[in-house]
Design an enzyme around this catalytic site. Structure first.
Site, PDB file in Angstrom:
ATOM      1  N   THR A  27      15.402-115.668 -27.726  1.00  0.00           N
ATOM      2  CA  THR A  27      15.904-114.310 -27.865  1.00  0.00           C
ATOM      3  C   THR A  27      17.012-114.040 -26.852  1.00  0.00           C
ATOM      4  OG1 THR A  27      13.738-113.545 -28.611  1.00  0.00           O
ATOM      5  CG2 THR A  27      15.203-111.881 -27.698  1.00  0.00           C
ATOM      6  N   GLY A  73       8.640-109.934 -34.540  1.00  0.00           N
ATOM      7  CA  GLY A  73       8.182-109.956 -33.159  1.00  0.00           C
ATOM      8  C   GLY A  73       8.487-108.655 -32.433  1.00  0.00           C
ATOM      9  N   ASP A  74       8.587-108.750 -31.125  1.00  0.00           N
ATOM     10  CA  ASP A  74       8.748-107.546 -30.302  1.00  0.00           C
ATOM     11  C   ASP A  74      10.185-107.061 -30.195  1.00  0.00           C
ATOM     12  OD1 ASP A  74       9.109-110.012 -28.731  1.00  0.00           O
ATOM     13  OD2 ASP A  74       9.489-108.662 -27.057  1.00  0.00           O
ATOM     14  N   GLY A 128      10.047-113.773 -25.232  1.00  0.00           N
ATOM     15  CA  GLY A 128       8.792-114.492 -25.028  1.00  0.00           C
ATOM     16  C   GLY A 128       7.941-114.500 -26.274  1.00  0.00           C
TER      17      GLY A 128
END
Length: 319
Positions: free
Chosen positions: A184, A214-215, A236
């Site tokens: 990322t 994802g985040d 992460g």
């Protein structure tokens, strides 16, 4: 009883502009990267710092600086965002990105897009030109075309290395990100007026399935900015960053508890690690302090501030 810190405008010391960037974290050490990969990643980080710094040094807004920096990283195949993004189990690219302005906490995000050359600019269009915060999939791609966001085809995004990684993953018993490199990209900035902003962009994890998100595009998880506290971009194992609400949690500790940025970032990353996750964050506040915190063997990272020379690093043992 705790009280909120005052907005930046009530502080007495002058702000200095600052830009902090990352290009992912994970099992990144000198035994993993070739000299060419090391040099290429550092060059890409340096170009991104230069792009964002040019905006800030001319008095530009933090939100414009983070978009400029992330666009450079999205175009660089050393990282996992747009060009060079990892592939889904079916061999496609599904890109996620978000951007947030700490002045008013306006935000835009996209998930699972496949045609925008720079997903961060599509996220900016969502923020600036739609009533929504998060658009996904085919709808987001349609919005991109309507907004005139530059398009690219599969030949631009997909590189041979990513096809090889997907093949290696399918040949193994572990089908979740075989290389454990969370590539990322992200940027946080403070401008000369003391406003903060953040942008994050990713291709996700190798072999992701079923529309996994994802985040990174989730405001409050991998991306968060608030002038009352700080700006945070994460990289992460996204599932854990979502569960820990990493970005908002760091901001809340700063705003409500008065913790220094480094203390708050380290505490929240310890929480991610306790859940079983790994990765890192970059942070800056309305006074321009640059901070990073990571639990992995390395994190592609860099920083530059007014009057301070730009520097980049990769490995955990670098200052």
């Amino acid at each position: 009883m705790t009280t909120e810190h005052p907005p930046r405008s009530t502080l007495t010391h002058p702000p200095r502009w600052t830009l902090v960037i990352h290009g992912g974290a994970g099992i990144i050490n000198r035994g993993v990267l070739t000299p060419e990969q090391d040099a290429g990643a550092r060059a890409g980080l340096s170009r991104a710092l230069a792009a964002g710094a040019a905006v800030l040094a001319s008095g530009g807004a933090a939100v414009d600086a983070v978009e400029a920096a992330v666009r450079v990283l999205e175009d660089d195949a050393h990282f996992n965002s747009a060009r060079g993004a990892v592939l889904t189990f079916e061999g496609r690219v599904e890109l996620d990105a978000a951007i947030m302005d700490g002045r008013d906490r306006s935000a835009g995000a996209v998930a699972g897009v496949s045609h925008a050359r720079n997903p961060v600019s599509l996220a900016r269009a969502v923020k600036d030109h739609s009533p929504h915060v998060l658009l996904t999939g085919a709808g987001a791609d349609t919005f991109a075309r309507e907004q005139g966001v530059e398009q690219a085809d599969e030949d631009w995004f997909v590189i041979p290395e990513r096809r090889a990684q997907l093949a290696a993953m399918k040949a193994s018993e572990d089908w979740f990100d075989v290389d454990m490199k969370y590539g990322t990209v992200g940027a946080v900035a403070c401008d000369v007026d003391g406003h903060v902003a953040v942008a994050t962009s990713t291709g996700g994890v190798t072999g992701k399935r079923w529309g996994r998100v994802g985040d990174s595009p989730l405001i409050g998880a991998g991306t968060y900015a608030d002038d009352r506290a700080c700006a945070v971009s994460a990289t992460g194992s996204g599932e854990y960053f979502i569960r820990e609400s990493v970005g908002h949690e760091i901001g809340a500790r700063v705003r409500m508890l008065g913790e220094p940025l480094q203390v708050a970032a380290d505490a929240v990353m310890a929480g991610v690690k306790a859940l079983g996750g790994s990765g890192g964050v970059i942070v800056t506040g309305p006074d321009g302090q640059p901070v990073w915190s990571f639990t992995t063997q390395g994190m592609y990272r860099g920083q530059v501030s007014a009057g301070v020379e730009a520097k980049v690093a990769i490995y955990a043992d670098e200052g």
